[in-house]
Design an enzyme around this catalytic site. Structure first.
Site, mmCIF file in Angstrom:
data_model
loop_
_atom_site.group_PDB
_atom_site.id
_atom_site.type_symbol
_atom_site.label_atom_id
_atom_site.label_comp_id
_atom_site.label_asym_id
_atom_site.label_seq_id
_atom_site.Cartn_x
_atom_site.Cartn_y
_atom_site.Cartn_z
ATOM 1 N N THR A 27 2.068 2.562 -5.281
ATOM 2 C CA THR A 27 1.987 4.022 -5.463
ATOM 3 C C THR A 27 2.415 4.669 -4.156
ATOM 4 O O THR A 27 1.659 4.644 -3.171
ATOM 5 C CB THR A 27 0.551 4.465 -5.801
ATOM 6 O OG1 THR A 27 0.107 3.750 -6.940
ATOM 7 C CG2 THR A 27 0.510 5.957 -6.106
ATOM 8 N N PRO B 270 0.774 -1.255 0.000
ATOM 9 C CA PRO B 270 0.000 0.000 0.000
ATOM 10 C C PRO B 270 0.806 1.306 0.000
ATOM 11 O O PRO B 270 0.601 2.149 -0.851
ATOM 12 C CB PRO B 270 -0.855 -0.111 1.268
ATOM 13 C CG PRO B 270 -0.917 -1.561 1.588
ATOM 14 C CD PRO B 270 0.387 -2.134 1.130
ATOM 15 N N LYS C 91 2.419 8.865 -12.293
ATOM 16 C CA LYS C 91 1.230 8.309 -11.650
ATOM 17 C C LYS C 91 0.552 9.354 -10.749
ATOM 18 O O LYS C 91 -0.659 9.521 -10.769
ATOM 19 C CB LYS C 91 1.656 7.069 -10.841
ATOM 20 C CG LYS C 91 0.642 6.535 -9.859
ATOM 21 C CD LYS C 91 -0.490 5.805 -10.519
ATOM 22 C CE LYS C 91 -1.498 5.323 -9.489
ATOM 23 N NZ LYS C 91 -2.731 4.846 -10.092
ATOM 24 N N LYS D 283 -4.930 9.441 -0.474
ATOM 25 C CA LYS D 283 -3.485 9.184 -0.323
ATOM 26 C C LYS D 283 -2.714 9.759 -1.519
ATOM 27 O O LYS D 283 -1.715 10.451 -1.353
ATOM 28 C CB LYS D 283 -3.245 7.664 -0.235
ATOM 29 C CG LYS D 283 -1.771 7.292 -0.166
ATOM 30 C CD LYS D 283 -1.517 5.793 -0.335
ATOM 31 C CE LYS D 283 -1.727 5.324 -1.741
ATOM 32 N NZ LYS D 283 -0.892 4.240 -2.218
#
Ligand code: NAD
Length: 324
Positions: A108, A77, A187, A262
């Protein structure tokens, strides 16, 4: 795997994304390829091992995965988990001798953590390679093997053909983004942009619906004009406009609002680090933070910002049907 020299592949992190990504890899690699896997949660490991008993071996740590594999892929995560996977003394990937091995992190995370792990890898094992290669496409893309990989490498990097081949078994687009951590940068820029489009679409649709418009008419106007976006065309935040998308299914499925929070946070941090001025970043991050903590929105698709902003979900009298 014609251009792939690896026959022992490690995979760490078998969650919503990692599990189907690994399944595609196993199905598409030659049957002689061996897979060494690890996750802190045992059930996913047991399921994968029982699905592919001839190819899969469950390991007791990331270190063991790294010892037994020539290429190691991680999908966990957050930055803290990536540090734990690679840097934990005695049990992390770098506790094994990874000289000459290829390490790929698809999580990520923040660019600083990724660069730190790369630096520590190369300091300890100068012949190893470490690449950031985050993905877009969600769980469905992971299942279908159609993910986009944003790779932190140059197109002419000697390892790129191998990366292209390996990642190509899990994705449809493998994009070299220019150098270390730039896959993550791509990203985060992408998710920041799509997050802000989702808020702008929700706000403008909210104005229209409250003023008495049919949101389908408004979506069609956007589609044929300058406000056109994939968010509005395929992931419209207003329930009942795009059949089958998360908003039309009680906001179930899709990309969880906590993950979007996030990623927007990581993008805002990156903006600060590189000195990029943001007009929307602060307000956008607050909106996703509050939505992620709102019991009406938590765990649902991030386009739930329309609900968070008080949008009318029952404009067609079918809200109860969609929530069922
Ligand atoms: P997830 O929480 O479903 O899975 C993560 C897995 O990592 C879990 O199985 C967890 O047990 C494991 N893990 C955590 N710490 C570990 C450790 N120290 N060692 C070994 N295993 C560990 O998360 P996910 O949805 O699969 O997302 C993974 C990453 O992909 C995230 O960075 C996320 O932002 C990104 N991503 C997710 C999506 C999506 O739609 N879910 C889309 C694109 C990118």
């Amino acid at each position: 795997m014609a251009s792939n020299k690896y026959t022992a592949v490690g995979f760490i992190g078998l969650g919503i994304m990692g599990f189907p990504m690994l399944e595609n890899l196993i199905k598409k690699a030659p049957s002689t390829t061996k897979f060494y896997i690890y996750d802190v949660m045992a059930p996913a490991l047991e399921k994968m091992a029982s699905n592919y008993p001839d190819q899969v071996t469950v390991c007791g740590s990331s270190k063991e995965v790294a010892e037994r594999s020539e290429v190691i892929i991680s999908m966990v995560p957050e930055g803290s988990h990536v540090r734990s996977v690679y840097l934990t003394p005695d049990t992390g990937v770098l506790a094994a001798d990874v000289s000459g091995k290829l390490l790929i992190d698809s999580s990520t995370i923040d660019t600083a953590t990724s660069l730190q792990v790369r630096e520590e890898t190369l300091k300890k094992y100068p012949t190893a390679s470490f690449f950031d290669a985050p993905v877009s496409g969600g769980q469905l893309g992971a299942q279908k093997g159609t993910l986009t990989f944003m790779v932190g490498s140059k197109e002419d990097d000697p390892e790129f053909p191998v990366l292209q081949h390996l990642l190509g078994m899990m994705g449809a687009n493998i994009v070299p983004c220019g150098g270390p951590s730039l896959g993550l940068t791509a990203k985060l820029c992408h998710n920041y942009c799509s997050a802000m489009i989702a808020i702008a679409t929700s706000e403008s649709m909210n104005i229209g619906v409250k003023a008495g418009m049919d949101p389908r008419v408004l979506a069609n106007v956007f589609h044929n004009s300058v406000a056109q976006s994939t968010v509005c065309d395929k992931w419209c935040p207003v329930p009942g406009v795009v059949p089958g998308c998360p908003a039309s299914n009680g906001y179930r499925g899709g990309f969880r609002v906590q993950l979007m929070r996030k990623d927007v946070g990581l993008a805002v941090d990156t903006a600060k680090r590189v000195g990029a001025t943001l007009a929307l970043g602060g307000a956008g991050l607050q909106c996703y933070t509050d939505a992620a903590n709102d019991p009406k929105c938590k765990d649902l698709d991030s386009r739930v910002v329309y609900r968070f902003l008080g949008g009318n979900e029952n404009w067609d009298g079918k809200q109860a049907e969609r929530e069922a």
